[in-house]
Motif scaffolding. Structure first.
Motif, PDB file in Angstrom:
ATOM      1  N   UNK A   1     -37.823  43.458 -12.612  1.00  0.00           N
ATOM      2  CA  UNK A   1     -37.341  44.297 -13.901  1.00  0.00           C
ATOM      3  C   UNK A   1     -36.012  44.662 -13.576  1.00  0.00           C
ATOM      4  N   UNK A   2     -35.239  45.251 -14.692  1.00  0.00           N
ATOM      5  CA  UNK A   2     -34.167  46.007 -14.378  1.00  0.00           C
ATOM      6  C   UNK A   2     -34.111  47.090 -13.425  1.00  0.00           C
ATOM      7  N   UNK A   3     -35.022  47.777 -13.288  1.00  0.00           N
ATOM      8  CA  UNK A   3     -35.163  48.829 -12.266  1.00  0.00           C
ATOM      9  C   UNK A   3     -34.801  48.437 -10.823  1.00  0.00           C
ATOM     10  N   UNK A   4     -35.231  47.218 -10.602  1.00  0.00           N
ATOM     11  CA  UNK A   4     -34.969  46.764  -9.231  1.00  0.00           C
ATOM     12  C   UNK A   4     -33.434  46.364  -9.157  1.00  0.00           C
ATOM     13  N   UNK A   5     -32.808  45.975  -9.973  1.00  0.00           N
ATOM     14  CA  UNK A   5     -31.420  45.582 -10.204  1.00  0.00           C
ATOM     15  C   UNK A   5     -30.561  46.903 -10.021  1.00  0.00           C
ATOM     16  N   UNK A   6     -31.215  47.930 -10.554  1.00  0.00           N
ATOM     17  CA  UNK A   6     -30.522  49.167 -10.591  1.00  0.00           C
ATOM     18  C   UNK A   6     -30.557  49.736  -9.079  1.00  0.00           C
ATOM     19  N   UNK A   7     -31.677  49.306  -8.307  1.00  0.00           N
ATOM     20  CA  UNK A   7     -31.782  49.681  -7.029  1.00  0.00           C
ATOM     21  C   UNK A   7     -30.777  49.090  -6.140  1.00  0.00           C
ATOM     22  N   UNK A   8     -30.397  47.975  -6.376  1.00  0.00           N
ATOM     23  CA  UNK A   8     -29.387  47.100  -5.809  1.00  0.00           C
ATOM     24  C   UNK A   8     -28.106  47.842  -5.997  1.00  0.00           C
ATOM     25  N   UNK A   9     -28.051  48.117  -7.235  1.00  0.00           N
ATOM     26  CA  UNK A   9     -26.598  48.744  -7.547  1.00  0.00           C
ATOM     27  C   UNK A   9     -26.588  50.031  -7.101  1.00  0.00           C
ATOM     28  N   UNK A  10     -27.378  50.876  -7.121  1.00  0.00           N
ATOM     29  CA  UNK A  10     -27.447  52.190  -6.333  1.00  0.00           C
ATOM     30  C   UNK A  10     -26.969  51.976  -4.812  1.00  0.00           C
ATOM     31  N   UNK A  11     -27.758  51.063  -4.114  1.00  0.00           N
ATOM     32  CA  UNK A  11     -27.342  51.060  -2.671  1.00  0.00           C
ATOM     33  C   UNK A  11     -26.139  50.505  -2.436  1.00  0.00           C
ATOM     34  N   UNK A  12     -25.546  49.648  -3.253  1.00  0.00           N
ATOM     35  CA  UNK A  12     -24.180  49.286  -3.170  1.00  0.00           C
ATOM     36  C   UNK A  12     -23.112  50.243  -3.323  1.00  0.00           C
ATOM     37  N   UNK A  13     -23.471  51.179  -4.380  1.00  0.00           N
ATOM     38  CA  UNK A  13     -22.464  52.434  -4.653  1.00  0.00           C
ATOM     39  C   UNK A  13     -22.566  53.272  -3.509  1.00  0.00           C
ATOM     40  N   UNK A  14     -23.740  53.370  -2.732  1.00  0.00           N
ATOM     41  CA  UNK A  14     -23.685  54.562  -1.726  1.00  0.00           C
ATOM     42  C   UNK A  14     -23.057  53.670  -0.483  1.00  0.00           C
ATOM     43  N   UNK A  15     -23.311  52.568  -0.305  1.00  0.00           N
ATOM     44  CA  UNK A  15     -22.418  51.795   0.495  1.00  0.00           C
ATOM     45  C   UNK A  15     -20.894  52.032   0.463  1.00  0.00           C
ATOM     46  N   UNK A  16     -20.515  51.828  -0.671  1.00  0.00           N
ATOM     47  CA  UNK A  16     -19.127  51.859  -1.091  1.00  0.00           C
ATOM     48  C   UNK A  16     -18.390  53.348  -1.214  1.00  0.00           C
ATOM     49  N   UNK A  17     -19.392  54.213  -1.050  1.00  0.00           N
ATOM     50  CA  UNK A  17     -18.981  55.627  -1.086  1.00  0.00           C
ATOM     51  C   UNK A  17     -18.839  56.347  -2.509  1.00  0.00           C
ATOM     52  N   UNK A  18     -19.234  55.471  -3.442  1.00  0.00           N
ATOM     53  CA  UNK A  18     -19.131  56.014  -4.900  1.00  0.00           C
ATOM     54  C   UNK A  18     -20.556  56.733  -5.341  1.00  0.00           C
ATOM     55  N   UNK A  19     -20.540  58.023  -4.760  1.00  0.00           N
ATOM     56  CA  UNK A  19     -21.549  58.618  -4.609  1.00  0.00           C
ATOM     57  C   UNK A  19     -22.187  59.283  -5.942  1.00  0.00           C
ATOM     58  N   UNK A  20     -21.038  59.802  -6.824  1.00  0.00           N
ATOM     59  CA  UNK A  20     -21.480  60.126  -8.119  1.00  0.00           C
ATOM     60  C   UNK A  20     -22.151  59.185  -9.054  1.00  0.00           C
ATOM     61  N   UNK A  21     -21.623  58.073  -8.887  1.00  0.00           N
ATOM     62  CA  UNK A  21     -22.018  56.727  -9.542  1.00  0.00           C
ATOM     63  C   UNK A  21     -23.548  56.680  -9.126  1.00  0.00           C
ATOM     64  N   UNK A  22     -23.668  56.836  -7.804  1.00  0.00           N
ATOM     65  CA  UNK A  22     -25.172  56.416  -7.141  1.00  0.00           C
ATOM     66  C   UNK A  22     -26.061  57.425  -7.527  1.00  0.00           C
ATOM     67  N   UNK A  23     -25.719  58.668  -7.717  1.00  0.00           N
ATOM     68  CA  UNK A  23     -26.598  59.561  -8.353  1.00  0.00           C
ATOM     69  C   UNK A  23     -26.994  59.305  -9.779  1.00  0.00           C
ATOM     70  N   UNK A  24     -25.735  58.966 -10.439  1.00  0.00           N
ATOM     71  CA  UNK A  24     -26.182  58.454 -11.917  1.00  0.00           C
ATOM     72  C   UNK A  24     -27.165  57.555 -12.125  1.00  0.00           C
ATOM     73  N   UNK A  25     -26.959  56.392 -11.254  1.00  0.00           N
ATOM     74  CA  UNK A  25     -27.766  55.145 -11.262  1.00  0.00           C
ATOM     75  C   UNK A  25     -29.213  55.491 -10.585  1.00  0.00           C
ATOM     76  N   UNK A  26     -29.337  56.436  -9.963  1.00  0.00           N
ATOM     77  CA  UNK A  26     -30.574  56.864  -9.398  1.00  0.00           C
ATOM     78  C   UNK A  26     -31.702  57.549 -10.138  1.00  0.00           C
ATOM     79  N   UNK A  27     -30.762  58.531 -11.210  1.00  0.00           N
ATOM     80  CA  UNK A  27     -31.459  59.399 -12.073  1.00  0.00           C
ATOM     81  C   UNK A  27     -31.807  58.385 -13.108  1.00  0.00           C
TER      82      UNK A  27
END
Length: 373
Positions: free
Chosen positions: A5-31
């Motif tokens: 489901x899209x939620x799993x793709x969002x998980x991958x996206x959030x992990x990539x954002x954290x690894x790249x240091x884009x923490x604000x974007x990661x918070x938004x994705x997780x929320x």
């Protein structure tokens, strides 16, 4: 398994954002993910929420890695009931116990006495099955000595869980007329004097490690050092059961990707096999696997105790450490018949390992080893 489901793709996206240091974007994705995945939804939804909660904890600066179940203060009876259901409805627990027990019984052979050092005793249920097998195979004269090692229990009595397991096993052995002694040891295996625990008697020595050695850190050589000390004991067999997934040495992004695939496989199997046991399934997903997920996502350094390796990595590690694999091909047929495993579960040989899979994705691997001559 259905398409993610899209939620799993969002998980991958959030992990990539954290690894790249884009923490604000990661918070938004997780929320967004937490808002989209219903708490009582499908296995995919529940898995997504577990990972999202762990990612949110990491983003909040939590590095405690409190995935170690021994700090859990919930009612242990709920977990015990959940594991009883898991053992009855799936081969997850029985596979590791049956494969290791058949391997070690073969290694014991006609010896009159056996000393088993069990690293990560847990509830001790594996040894109930062994005692029953000893009685069934007319080996009632076999004297069994068990040294059970586990991390200290939370609270004032570090041995409380080990004593409970020992009392249960002692009672079963008495019922079966088997000579049995039990010694509890609370501590981390890397900190213990294994030679002293083994002793100097003429018993056939067996070492068993079920879902335990992945807790030993490897980056500073401690995992290899433990294996070297085990090899020095010259056991007739070292039986190893481990999750078949890489959570040890990968950087954060790939580590999360690996763990999402692994736990999605586990959650899918639980949903399919525990349909009539919703409460127990929820306990397993939150109090057990959920704690593992939290530790994998949040824990760093020694705080991360969930450091799984794939079976080929264990094979390389053990071979490098001076062990030779014991052929489990005969055990394969026996275990498959004994457990009556049916698709989408399967048990296959892969090199030195017996591997349990769900929908062709590996979940657990069991092997047996002896010191090279």
């Amino acid at each position: 398994m259905s398409e993610p489901r899209p939620v799993v793709l969002q998980l991958f996206e959030a992990a990539q954002e954290i690894e790249a240091g884009n923490l604000e974007a990661a918070v938004s994705t997780v929320d967004q993910l937490l808002a989209a995945a219903p708490a009582e939804g499908t296995a995919v939804d529940r898995l997504a929420r577990a990972f999202a909660a762990a990612l949110k904890a990491r983003l909040a600066g939590d590095a405690s890695g409190l995935g170690n179940l021994c700090v859990d203060t919930r009612d242990p009876r709920d977990m015990l009931k959940a594991f009883e259901v898991l053992a009855a409805a799936t081969p997850f627990i029985r596979f590791g116990h049956a494969a290791a027990n058949h391997a070690l019984l073969h290694a014991i052979g006609p010896a009159p006495r056996v000393h088993i050092i069990d690293i990560g005793l847990g509830s001790g249920v594996q040894w109930l099955h062994l005692l029953d097998a000893v009685a069934r195979h007319a080996r009632g004269t076999l004297a069994v000595r068990l040294t059970g090692i586990d991390v200290p229990a939370h609270g004032t009595d570090p041995l409380v869980r080990l004593r409970h397991a020992g009392a249960m096993l002692t009672a079963r052995a008495a019922e079966l007329g088997i000579s049995f002694t039990f010694a509890p040891v609370a501590g981390l295996v890397e900190d213990l004097d294994l030679h002293a625990l083994a002793g100097e008697d003429d018993s056939c020595l067996i070492v068993n490690a079920a879902l335990a050695l992945h807790h030993v850190p490897s980056s500073d050589g401690r995992r290899d050092a433990v294996l070297a000390r085990l090899r020095a004991l010259k056991p007739a067999a070292l039986c190893l059961a481990e999750p078949d997934v890489e959570h040890n040495a990968l950087p954060f992004g790939p580590r999360i990707t690996e763990s999402i695939v692994h736990y999605l496989t586990v959650f899918d199997a639980l949903e399919a096999t525990l349909a009539q046991h919703g409460a127990e399934r929820a306990t397993l997903e939150t109090a057990f696997f959920g704690r593992e997920i939290l530790n994998i996502v949040v824990g760093e350094g020694d705080a991360r105790v969930e450091r799984h390796e794939r079976h080929d990595a264990w094979q390389a590690r053990l071979s490098r450490g001076g062990f030779t694999a014991i052929d489990l091909s005969n055990v394969h047929a026996t275990v498959a018949q004994e457990l009556s495993v049916t698709p989408p579960f399967a048990i296959e040989m892969d090199g030195a390992f017996l591997v349990l899979s769900w929908r062709n994705l590996p979940v657990l691997a069991v092997s047996a080893w002896t010191p090279a001559k």
